[in-house]
Design an enzyme around this catalytic site. Structure first.
Site, PDB file in Angstrom:
ATOM      1  CD  GLU A  60      -9.943  -0.597  -0.484  1.00 13.64           C
ATOM      2  OE1 GLU A  60      -9.674  -1.799  -0.333  1.00 13.64           O
ATOM      3  OE2 GLU A  60     -10.221   0.155   0.464  1.00 13.64           O
TER       4      GLU A  60
HETATM    5  C1  LIG Z   1      -5.895   9.329  -2.152  1.00 11.60           C
HETATM    6  C2  LIG Z   1      -5.211   8.033  -1.882  1.00 11.60           C
HETATM    7  C3  LIG Z   1      -5.454   7.350  -0.702  1.00 11.60           C
HETATM    8  C4  LIG Z   1      -4.775   6.159  -0.434  1.00 11.60           C
HETATM    9  N1  LIG Z   1      -4.949   5.555   0.786  1.00 11.60           N
HETATM   10  C5  LIG Z   1      -4.113   4.520   1.133  1.00 11.60           C
HETATM   11  C6  LIG Z   1      -4.107   4.019   2.480  1.00 11.60           C
HETATM   12  O1  LIG Z   1      -4.887   4.447   3.334  1.00 11.60           O
HETATM   13  N2  LIG Z   1      -3.217   3.053   2.789  1.00 11.60           N
HETATM   14  C7  LIG Z   1      -2.345   2.537   1.877  1.00 11.60           C
HETATM   15  O2  LIG Z   1      -1.556   1.669   2.236  1.00 11.60           O
HETATM   16  N3  LIG Z   1      -2.335   2.973   0.583  1.00 11.60           N
HETATM   17  C8  LIG Z   1      -3.184   3.976   0.205  1.00 11.60           C
HETATM   18  N4  LIG Z   1      -3.153   4.464  -1.081  1.00 11.60           N
HETATM   19  C9  LIG Z   1      -2.218   3.895  -2.038  1.00 11.60           C
HETATM   20  C10 LIG Z   1      -2.899   3.141  -3.158  1.00 11.60           C
HETATM   21  O3  LIG Z   1      -3.397   1.929  -2.697  1.00 11.60           O
HETATM   22  C11 LIG Z   1      -1.854   2.988  -4.285  1.00 11.60           C
HETATM   23  O4  LIG Z   1      -1.702   4.259  -4.857  1.00 11.60           O
HETATM   24  C12 LIG Z   1      -2.265   1.962  -5.321  1.00 11.60           C
HETATM   25  O5  LIG Z   1      -2.228   0.670  -4.798  1.00 11.60           O
HETATM   26  C13 LIG Z   1      -1.355   2.020  -6.560  1.00 11.60           C
HETATM   27  O6  LIG Z   1      -0.016   2.001  -6.199  1.00 11.60           O
HETATM   28  P1  LIG Z   1       0.967   3.110  -6.815  1.00 11.60           P
HETATM   29  O7  LIG Z   1       0.363   4.436  -6.592  1.00 11.60           O
HETATM   30  O8  LIG Z   1       2.322   2.877  -6.268  1.00 11.60           O
HETATM   31  O9  LIG Z   1       0.959   2.847  -8.354  1.00 11.60           O
HETATM   32  P2  LIG Z   1       1.866   1.799  -9.147  1.00 11.60           P
HETATM   33  O10 LIG Z   1       1.831   0.481  -8.496  1.00 11.60           O
HETATM   34  O11 LIG Z   1       3.205   2.412  -9.400  1.00 11.60           O
HETATM   35  O12 LIG Z   1       1.070   1.701 -10.512  1.00 11.60           O
HETATM   36  C14 LIG Z   1       1.194   2.662 -11.567  1.00 11.60           C
HETATM   37  C15 LIG Z   1       0.450   2.119 -12.781  1.00 11.60           C
HETATM   38  O13 LIG Z   1       1.052   0.888 -13.204  1.00 11.60           O
HETATM   39  C16 LIG Z   1       0.084  -0.155 -13.193  1.00 11.60           C
HETATM   40  N5  LIG Z   1       0.740  -1.375 -12.738  1.00 11.60           N
HETATM   41  C17 LIG Z   1       1.468  -1.579 -11.618  1.00 11.60           C
HETATM   42  N6  LIG Z   1       1.869  -2.841 -11.528  1.00 11.60           N
HETATM   43  C18 LIG Z   1       1.395  -3.462 -12.614  1.00 11.60           C
HETATM   44  C19 LIG Z   1       1.465  -4.808 -13.082  1.00 11.60           C
HETATM   45  N7  LIG Z   1       2.070  -5.804 -12.410  1.00 11.60           N
HETATM   46  N8  LIG Z   1       0.858  -5.084 -14.248  1.00 11.60           N
HETATM   47  C20 LIG Z   1       0.199  -4.134 -14.931  1.00 11.60           C
HETATM   48  N9  LIG Z   1       0.080  -2.867 -14.538  1.00 11.60           N
HETATM   49  C21 LIG Z   1       0.678  -2.534 -13.383  1.00 11.60           C
HETATM   50  C22 LIG Z   1      -1.009   0.297 -12.261  1.00 11.60           C
HETATM   51  O14 LIG Z   1      -2.263  -0.307 -12.568  1.00 11.60           O
HETATM   52  C23 LIG Z   1      -1.026   1.799 -12.510  1.00 11.60           C
HETATM   53  O15 LIG Z   1      -1.802   2.094 -13.626  1.00 11.60           O
HETATM   54  C24 LIG Z   1      -3.875   5.619  -1.393  1.00 11.60           C
HETATM   55  C25 LIG Z   1      -3.665   6.302  -2.596  1.00 11.60           C
HETATM   56  C26 LIG Z   1      -4.294   7.492  -2.848  1.00 11.60           C
HETATM   57  C27 LIG Z   1      -3.984   8.220  -4.125  1.00 11.60           C
END
Ligand SMILES: Cc1cc2nc3c(=O)[nH]c(=O)nc-3n(C[C@H](O)[C@H](O)[C@H](O)COP(=O)(O)OP(=O)(O)OC[C@H]3O[C@@H](n4cnc5c(N)ncnc54)[C@H](O)[C@@H]3O)c2cc1C
Length: 603
Positions: free
Chosen positions: A410
């Site tokens: 979220e």
């Molecule tokens: C168990 C689970 C269930 C999920 N369910 C869903 C689902 O039903 N549908 C769906 O669409 N998604 C789902 N997700 C995805 C989830 O919403 C994403 O994992 C989340 O939004 C983070 O994206 P990412 O994993 O690509 O991390 P990244 O975006 O790669 O982030 C990695 C790190 O970098 C930081 N970061 C990234 N961008 C910035 C910035 N601009 N400035 C500062 N820091 C930054 C983040 O805070 C984090 O600490 C789920 C994930 C998990 C693990």
């Protein structure tokens, strides 16, 4: 019926930081109606019967069990609380929606996630943005649990930067379908859902477009294996692949290019509901921890008698109390906004959308604060259990692993912290919330002569309320200075934004705890609310300490010389108590109540 004057007087989203709120104007968990209490009790009864006794089974990656429990939740109407009655839902208010989400989510993160993904991001985009035909076709099935929904936004290369997804939607030659091709990742409920909300890009559009995609595995849809996860072991999470999946053009959701807006608005609701989903887990962890502490004897003494354990119990209960206060305060603000808009002739859809958007700042604040408090709560829960806390045979271990995800999905807590401040700044620039004039006034106050009058703090919580006013000034001083100094460039100063977000979070949570205790003390008397008043004071003290640390960090990194000195003097003034609370005594009052009741006592 609300009057026009009442509307003008209603609090706006984000305005808490510049406006005093009266205790009688906040909604607290003690104010639940009989209908809401009945709903809460039936959800509690369901969880105690269907989920809590099977807690161990949920650790064994039993996805069928999750589906079965969700189906039963649907039969009882819990999946349709927020859905209008015309679509076979219960059409209840937003506070009730939060209440169901709160109490259904505390026993295992697997159900919390399945429930949140289905009712929030899996159903809500259709109720908020769907056409009449789409709503008639899909919402009744989703509201009753005949069908389950999933939400496909994230991709391997597109997480926090959600609008950068590569999934494509191409119009067929006859103009009747789109063919969707792309890879989605981390999709909750993927294994057992019947419908996906999929975000894809049409041609080179700036924004994504949302589509309702039925799960027909013959239609170019395939799935990865279940992900191996740290926690929420029985929540289905898979990759979903679309290969020229044909979707009728009438299944576009909210218009071409409208997907990013849908995704963001669904998340606004998802975030405040995620805060609710982190409440009952705290109550259950506190309950288990205090029961263990009352039973466990070391040095011929039940460990609950030790100050080290009492400190933990007091802090855990205090955070849970403040989290409840803030979550339901904001939920009622949203309900009030919805009602005003309905009275002014908006459709239900429009009224909800605008109300959720209005309180997006509070939603981000709550998502961060409550998910982090739950994390701390489970961590201390393990510590109270000692070695047994590390054992998978006790409920602490899985609670600790399960709640870790709440800081990630979220929108990560980093993203939500920055959003909270960014959205407030935007509202200030647009003149929706007057932050600029109060910030100027605080800047002037810094150069003025401080008052040497001794304030009258004889009324209940008077000094605490004065402290809250001062904490707001700290935000205005730091945030105002940062906005002036960096202007549009502020978004590139992330560490400053994170500090500023913590000032907002601490102020909102402490203020909510104080207003809850004050309101109930006015109704039930001070003696009856002795523990709650102690918690409000303790939560404020913790807030003041954190604000001091975070604001100092921001000031000394942003300014030097005389300006720095002046701001640090301001900070000292704004975080100074006339009469410091006896923190150990406050914790003792709270711990004693928790120990005596052998559970979280304020439910
Ligand atoms: C168990 C689970 C269930 C999920 N369910 C869903 C689902 O039903 N549908 C769906 O669409 N998604 C789902 N997700 C995805 C989830 O919403 C994403 O994992 C989340 O939004 C983070 O994206 P990412 O994993 O690509 O991390 P990244 O975006 O790669 O982030 C990695 C790190 O970098 C930081 N970061 C990234 N961008 C910035 C910035 N601009 N400035 C500062 N820091 C930054 C983040 O805070 C984090 O600490 C789920 C994930 C998990 C693990």
């Amino acid at each position: 019926m609300e009057t026009k004057e009442k509307k003008d007087d209603m609090i706006r989203g984000g305005q808490f930081i510049v406006k005093d709120t009266k205790a009688e104007d906040v909604f607290t968990p003690e104010d639940f109606s009989d209908e809401q209490k009945m709903m809460r009790d039936s959800v509690k009864e369901f969880v105690d019967r269907e989920i809590w006794p099977k807690k161990e089974e949920f650790e064994k990656k039993n996805y069928d069990l999750t589906e079965e429990v969700m189906r039963k939740a649907g039969e009882l109407g819990f999946l349709g609380v927020a859905v209008p009655e015309e679509y076979d839902g219960l059409g209840m208010d937003f506070v009730s929606t939060m209440l169901v989400c709160d109490y259904i989510s505390g026993a295992t993160g697997s159900i919390a996630t399945a429930f949140g993904a289905h009712t929030g991001i899996g159903t809500l985009p259709i109720t908020l943005y769907g056409t009449d035909e789409q709503k008639k076709k899909y919402v009744p099935k989703l509201a009753t649990g005949e069908w389950f929904g999933a939400y496909c936004l994230t991709e391997p290369g597109s997480g926090s930067d959600a609008n950068s997804g590569k999934t494509k939607a191409v119009l067929t030659d006859d103009g009747k379908h789109y063919k969707i091709t792309g890879q989605k990742m981390w999709i909750s409920n993927a294994g057992f859902c019947d419908l996906f909300i999929v975000f894809a890009r049409i041609e080179d559009d700036k924004n994504l477009t949302g589509f309702i995609v039925e799960k027909d595995m013959e239609n170019g849809i395939s799935m990865g294996d279940e992900e191996k996860k740290l926690g929420i072991h029985s929540s289905s999470t898979r990759q979903v692949y679309f290969e020229e999946t044909k979707v009728p053009v009438e299944n576009i959701l909210g218009g071409r290019n409208g997907g990013f807006k849908i995704a963001m608005n669904a998340l606004n609701v998802g975030r405040i509901k995620l805060a609710a989903a982190c409440l009952d887990a705290q109550r259950r962890v506190i309950g288990s921890a205090v029961q263990y502490a009352n039973d466990r004897v070391q040095f011929k003494t039940p460990i609950v008698k030790f100050g080290a354990i009492r400190q933990k119990l007091a802090e855990m209960a205090t955070n849970a109390y403040a989290d409840e206060a803030a979550s339901y305060r904001a939920a009622k603000n949203i309900d009030d906004r919805i009602n005003i808009r309905l009275e002014n002739g908006s459709s239900h859809q429009e009224a909800e959308l605008k109300a959720f958007e209005e309180f997006a700042i509070e939603s981000s604040i709550l998502k961060v604060a409550v998910s982090e408090n739950l994390q701390d709560c489970t961590d201390e829960g393990i510590q109270i259990y000692g070695g047994m806390g590390f054992s998978a045979d006790t409920p602490m271990e899985s609670a600790w692993r399960d709640c870790r995800i709440s800081r990630i999905y979220e929108g990560t807590n980093e993203i939500n912290r920055m959003l909270a401040v960014g959205m407030l700044m935007k509202k200030a620039m647009k003149g929706h919330v007057d932050v600029l004039n109060p910030a100027e006034a605080v800047a002037d106050e810094l150069t003025g002569i401080p008052s040497f009058e001794t304030p009258d703090y004889s009324e209940l919580l008077a000094e605490e309320k004065a402290m809250i006013k001062k904490l707001k000034k700290v935000f205005l001083m730091v945030g105002g200075n940062a906005a002036k100094k960096y202007g549009e460039e502020l978004e590139n100063h992330q560490q400053l934004l994170l500090s500023a977000a913590d000032l907002l979070i601490e102020t909102y949570l402490a203020e909510s705890a104080i207003l809850r205790a004050e309101k109930q003390a006015n109704i039930q008397g001070e003696e009856a609310q002795k523990t709650q008043i102690a918690m409000a004071k303790l939560r404020l003290y913790n807030a003041v300490e954190k604000v001091n640390k975070k604001a100092k960090e921001a000031i000394i990194s942003m300014e030097d010389g005389d300006k720095q000195k002046m701001m640090l003097m301001g900070l000292k003034r704004f975080t100074k108590y006339e009469n410091y609370p006896n923190v150990v005594e406050l914790r003792e009052i709270v711990a004693e109540k928790v120990a005596q009741e052998n559970k979280y006592p304020f439910d």
